[in-house]
Design a protein around this motif. Sequence first.
Motif, PDB file in Angstrom:
ATOM      1  N   ASN A 124     -11.923 -18.431   1.985  1.00  0.00           N
ATOM      2  CA  ASN A 124     -11.632 -17.000   2.085  1.00  0.00           C
ATOM      3  C   ASN A 124     -12.782 -16.209   2.696  1.00  0.00           C
ATOM      4  O   ASN A 124     -12.670 -15.004   2.882  1.00  0.00           O
ATOM      5  CB  ASN A 124     -11.279 -16.416   0.709  1.00  0.00           C
ATOM      6  N   THR A 125     -13.883 -16.873   3.009  1.00  0.00           N
ATOM      7  CA  THR A 125     -15.083 -16.181   3.474  1.00  0.00           C
ATOM      8  C   THR A 125     -15.868 -17.066   4.431  1.00  0.00           C
ATOM      9  O   THR A 125     -16.010 -18.268   4.188  1.00  0.00           O
ATOM     10  CB  THR A 125     -16.002 -15.822   2.286  1.00  0.00           C
ATOM     11  N   ASN A 126     -16.385 -16.459   5.496  1.00  0.00           N
ATOM     12  CA  ASN A 126     -17.378 -17.131   6.325  1.00  0.00           C
ATOM     13  C   ASN A 126     -18.755 -16.699   5.832  1.00  0.00           C
ATOM     14  O   ASN A 126     -19.117 -15.517   5.942  1.00  0.00           O
ATOM     15  CB  ASN A 126     -17.200 -16.759   7.799  1.00  0.00           C
ATOM     16  N   VAL A 127     -19.500 -17.638   5.278  1.00  0.00           N
ATOM     17  CA  VAL A 127     -20.797 -17.338   4.673  1.00  0.00           C
ATOM     18  C   VAL A 127     -21.911 -17.634   5.671  1.00  0.00           C
ATOM     19  O   VAL A 127     -22.030 -18.759   6.175  1.00  0.00           O
ATOM     20  CB  VAL A 127     -21.013 -18.171   3.400  1.00  0.00           C
ATOM     21  N   CYS A 128     -22.727 -16.629   5.969  1.00  0.00           N
ATOM     22  CA  CYS A 128     -23.850 -16.807   6.886  1.00  0.00           C
ATOM     23  C   CYS A 128     -24.965 -17.580   6.184  1.00  0.00           C
ATOM     24  O   CYS A 128     -25.447 -17.156   5.125  1.00  0.00           O
ATOM     25  CB  CYS A 128     -24.378 -15.457   7.354  1.00  0.00           C
ATOM     26  N   MET A 129     -25.378 -18.692   6.787  1.00  0.00           N
ATOM     27  CA  MET A 129     -26.377 -19.553   6.155  1.00  0.00           C
ATOM     28  C   MET A 129     -27.647 -19.707   6.979  1.00  0.00           C
ATOM     29  O   MET A 129     -28.697 -20.039   6.446  1.00  0.00           O
ATOM     30  CB  MET A 129     -25.768 -20.930   5.876  1.00  0.00           C
ATOM     31  N   GLU A 130     -27.561 -19.510   8.292  1.00  0.00           N
ATOM     32  CA  GLU A 130     -28.743 -19.577   9.153  1.00  0.00           C
ATOM     33  C   GLU A 130     -28.687 -18.425  10.141  1.00  0.00           C
ATOM     34  O   GLU A 130     -27.599 -18.022  10.565  1.00  0.00           O
ATOM     35  CB  GLU A 130     -28.787 -20.902   9.929  1.00  0.00           C
ATOM     36  N   VAL A 131     -29.856 -17.906  10.517  1.00  0.00           N
ATOM     37  CA  VAL A 131     -29.900 -16.751  11.417  1.00  0.00           C
ATOM     38  C   VAL A 131     -31.022 -16.923  12.433  1.00  0.00           C
ATOM     39  O   VAL A 131     -32.087 -17.473  12.125  1.00  0.00           O
ATOM     40  CB  VAL A 131     -30.104 -15.441  10.620  1.00  0.00           C
ATOM     41  N   ASP A 132     -30.773 -16.469  13.644  1.00  0.00           N
ATOM     42  CA  ASP A 132     -31.810 -16.400  14.667  1.00  0.00           C
ATOM     43  C   ASP A 132     -32.574 -15.102  14.428  1.00  0.00           C
ATOM     44  O   ASP A 132     -32.314 -14.059  15.051  1.00  0.00           O
ATOM     45  CB  ASP A 132     -31.171 -16.414  16.057  1.00  0.00           C
ATOM     46  N   ALA A 133     -33.521 -15.167  13.502  1.00  0.00           N
ATOM     47  CA  ALA A 133     -34.200 -13.956  13.026  1.00  0.00           C
ATOM     48  C   ALA A 133     -35.005 -13.287  14.134  1.00  0.00           C
ATOM     49  O   ALA A 133     -34.997 -12.054  14.259  1.00  0.00           O
ATOM     50  CB  ALA A 133     -35.111 -14.312  11.851  1.00  0.00           C
ATOM     51  N   GLU A 134     -35.703 -14.069  14.932  1.00  0.00           N
ATOM     52  CA  GLU A 134     -36.538 -13.480  15.987  1.00  0.00           C
ATOM     53  C   GLU A 134     -35.698 -12.687  16.977  1.00  0.00           C
ATOM     54  O   GLU A 134     -36.055 -11.574  17.374  1.00  0.00           O
ATOM     55  CB  GLU A 134     -37.315 -14.586  16.701  1.00  0.00           C
ATOM     56  N   ARG A 135     -34.581 -13.271  17.374  1.00  0.00           N
ATOM     57  CA  ARG A 135     -33.704 -12.598  18.328  1.00  0.00           C
ATOM     58  C   ARG A 135     -33.131 -11.314  17.740  1.00  0.00           C
ATOM     59  O   ARG A 135     -33.085 -10.277  18.410  1.00  0.00           O
ATOM     60  CB  ARG A 135     -32.587 -13.547  18.726  1.00  0.00           C
ATOM     61  N   PHE A 136     -32.716 -11.374  16.470  1.00  0.00           N
ATOM     62  CA  PHE A 136     -32.152 -10.178  15.848  1.00  0.00           C
ATOM     63  C   PHE A 136     -33.191  -9.075  15.711  1.00  0.00           C
ATOM     64  O   PHE A 136     -32.926  -7.921  16.058  1.00  0.00           O
ATOM     65  CB  PHE A 136     -31.569 -10.489  14.462  1.00  0.00           C
ATOM     66  N   VAL A 137     -34.361  -9.399  15.175  1.00  0.00           N
ATOM     67  CA  VAL A 137     -35.379  -8.366  14.945  1.00  0.00           C
ATOM     68  C   VAL A 137     -35.790  -7.719  16.254  1.00  0.00           C
ATOM     69  O   VAL A 137     -35.980  -6.493  16.330  1.00  0.00           O
ATOM     70  CB  VAL A 137     -36.597  -8.956  14.197  1.00  0.00           C
TER      71      VAL A 137
END
Length: 311
Positions: free
Chosen positions: A285-298
């Motif tokens: 019922n949910t797509n759970v975010c587990m990894e992120v491209d932090a440098e690109r986002f910031v």
Amino acid sequence: MRKVILDVDTGVDDALAIAYATASPEVELLGVTTTYGMAPAECSARNTLLVLEQLKCDVPVFRGAEQPLIRTRQYSGTFHGTDGLGNVVRSEPKRAASGMHAVDFIIEQVRKHGRDLTLVTTAPLTNLALAIQKAPDIVGRIGRVVTMGGAVATPGNVTKFAEANIIIDPHAAQKVFSSELPITLVGLDVTRKTVLRQEEVERWREKNTPCSTFFADFTKYYIQAYKVNHPYLKGCALHDPLAVGIAVHPELVNMVPMYIEVDLEEDALGRTTEDLRRKSPGGPNTNVCMEVDAERFVSRFLSRIDQAFSR
């Protein structure tokens, strides 16, 4: 361009999320709905209006729920101050919130825009739970719900299990997650990896505009709270801005489909976990975010904030 509603409880990172959204050319911000959470409901609405005023954005604001569905949990003010914005607010906004209730606005916009609408929630989920309760048909109409909340594979930030937005109104959260809405969960699993440093906030102050100074003042309070409570981060987590970022750029994260439930038992209240005891074997019922491209986002966040301050 994505049609977006932000549902907020405007504390510091909600304000940063609002700024990020208003400066994103991919976003058509239809309105901002408010609720209690990081501050009382009246402060949340006032803060939202003040932030939009500083950003020179005439986006409508709609006041919503003033308390949780069942139980009341008071926020301590540790991270956002007792007024939600680092105790720096010294004036009232020049305009008022709309006379329409936030719940009615959400329902109206879902029925109007359907799959083209994304709802980004960065607050307790009371407004959305009430909207589902009042108009169940919106569940099958809305395009996407991106929710900042929860902690699936990492400790909470209020208790060892629970994240703030979920535990403030766990019953609303459980209603939302059990509704079959198309939810993307942006929890502490990824938001703690996106960090704003003090030196970046000082660059805002150096711009020496009313808007940049206002943002620098309340964000400084937030960073100081992180120095005391989470010194290892070397800055403050961009919880709510990341939810906006993922609404526009889902490729920033890796997601795992799960069947999420919210624990309502007292010993683990507010925990977001996969329901392995469900009676139906239905799909996730949910797509759970587990990894992120932090440098690109910031990097993208800082660029957009600079644009917001340059209006």
